[in-house]
Write a protein that holds these residues in place. Structure first.
Motif, PDB file in Angstrom:
ATOM      1  N   GLY A  23       1.176  -1.171   0.187  1.00 38.76           N
ATOM      2  CA  GLY A  23       0.156   0.025   0.032  1.00 38.76           C
ATOM      3  C   GLY A  23       0.689   1.314  -0.042  1.00 38.76           C
ATOM      4  O   GLY A  23       0.505   2.367   0.594  1.00 38.76           O
ATOM      5  N   GLU A  26       0.641   3.692  -5.634  1.00 38.69           N
ATOM      6  CA  GLU A  26      -0.437   3.498  -6.320  1.00 38.69           C
ATOM      7  C   GLU A  26      -0.322   2.469  -7.335  1.00 38.69           C
ATOM      8  O   GLU A  26       0.797   2.581  -7.877  1.00 38.69           O
ATOM      9  N   GLU A  30      -5.142  -5.373  -9.937  1.00 40.40           N
ATOM     10  CA  GLU A  30      -5.589  -5.948  -8.918  1.00 40.40           C
ATOM     11  C   GLU A  30      -4.569  -6.690  -8.284  1.00 40.40           C
ATOM     12  O   GLU A  30      -3.742  -7.399  -8.710  1.00 40.40           O
ATOM     13  N   THR A  32      -3.779  -8.696  -3.972  1.00 44.47           N
ATOM     14  CA  THR A  32      -4.303  -9.070  -2.526  1.00 44.47           C
ATOM     15  C   THR A  32      -3.204  -9.638  -1.882  1.00 44.47           C
ATOM     16  O   THR A  32      -2.214 -10.250  -2.188  1.00 44.47           O
ATOM     17  N   LEU A  36      -6.519  -9.283   1.383  1.00 43.42           N
ATOM     18  CA  LEU A  36      -6.879  -7.798   1.371  1.00 43.42           C
ATOM     19  C   LEU A  36      -6.356  -6.822   0.300  1.00 43.42           C
ATOM     20  O   LEU A  36      -5.099  -7.260  -0.215  1.00 43.42           O
ATOM     21  N   SER A  37      -6.927  -5.879  -0.136  1.00 42.51           N
ATOM     22  CA  SER A  37      -6.519  -4.979  -1.195  1.00 42.51           C
ATOM     23  C   SER A  37      -5.534  -4.082  -0.559  1.00 42.51           C
ATOM     24  O   SER A  37      -5.991  -3.210   0.282  1.00 42.51           O
ATOM     25  N   LYS A  39      -4.816  -1.415  -1.834  1.00 40.93           N
ATOM     26  CA  LYS A  39      -5.515  -0.004  -2.402  1.00 40.93           C
ATOM     27  C   LYS A  39      -6.325   0.471  -1.005  1.00 40.93           C
ATOM     28  O   LYS A  39      -6.512   1.578  -0.891  1.00 40.93           O
ATOM     29  N   THR A  40      -6.866  -0.338  -0.547  1.00 42.19           N
ATOM     30  CA  THR A  40      -7.848  -0.247   0.599  1.00 42.19           C
ATOM     31  C   THR A  40      -7.533  -0.221   2.063  1.00 42.19           C
ATOM     32  O   THR A  40      -8.177   0.206   2.872  1.00 42.19           O
ATOM     33  N   HIS A  41      -6.387  -1.413   2.202  1.00 41.73           N
ATOM     34  CA  HIS A  41      -6.414  -1.844   3.354  1.00 41.73           C
ATOM     35  C   HIS A  41      -4.486  -2.012   3.702  1.00 41.73           C
ATOM     36  O   HIS A  41      -4.225  -2.885   4.323  1.00 41.73           O
ATOM     37  N   GLY A  42      -3.885  -0.963   3.369  1.00 49.19           N
ATOM     38  CA  GLY A  42      -2.488  -0.932   3.314  1.00 49.19           C
ATOM     39  C   GLY A  42      -1.856  -1.005   4.677  1.00 49.19           C
ATOM     40  O   GLY A  42      -1.153  -1.649   5.071  1.00 49.19           O
TER      41      GLY A  42
END
Length: 170
Positions: A23, A26, A30, A32, A36-37, A39-42
């Motif tokens: 994270g 950028e 996609e 994981t 977890l992604s 992008k949203t859960h670094g």
């Protein structure tokens, strides 16, 4: 746990591949980590991953103990536990008596050991080591690789080792 190698020449994009997974950069597409992604859960990913960057990223004026304690506190550990874990991680990384000296006074090999200790201090499930033998003399290189090889068993973590040196992966 196990050790997984990421091998490629300098400039091939090994670091650029790893930073988005944490994270820290950028990216399109996609990915994981632990389901977890980045992008949203670094932050949630970084709580479970220890990262030893290729380049130095020390704060001026700190000792190894202070740096590792800071890293442990950033991961959410209370101050007393952070200090205890800092000493344990530095001892494991082979810094013992030198851990109170200012980081600016450290040799390249000692700096690599501090980077390893700060990556381990919060007891991660996954450890990402980016060129951990950079700048090391042959003896220090062997010591670092021995530490890496025993981590899955001794520390219960999976290790991703990035390097441009085939024999390091072997």
């Amino acid at each position: 746990g196990r050790v997984v190698g990421v091998l490629g020449p300098n400039g091939a994009g090994k670091s650029t591949f790893m930073k988005p997974l944490l994270g820290l950069l950028e990216f399109d597409g996609e990915a994981t980590v632990f389901g977890l992604s980045p992008k949203t859960h670094g932050a949630a990913i970084r709580d479970r991953v220890g990262y030893m960057p290729e380049h130095e990223s020390f704060l001026t004026g700190l000792s190894a103990v202070e740096l590792c304690r800071y890293a442990a506190e950033l991961s959410g550990l209370p101050s007393t536990e952070a200090l205890q874990r800092s000493h344990a991680a530095l001892y494991y990384a082979g810094l013992g008596e030198k851990r109170y000296a200012p980081l600016e006074d450290y040799s390249t090999g000692m700096k690599q050991r501090v980077k390893l200790a700060q990556a381990l201090v919060h007891d991660p499930e996954l450890l990402i080591l980016d060129e951990p033998t950079n700048g090391l003399d042959p003896r220090s290189r062997e010591e670092m690789l021995d530490l890496v090889a025993e981590m899955p068993e001794k520390r219960g973590c999976t290790v991703v080792l990035s390097t441009h040196i085939l024999s390091d992966i072997e």
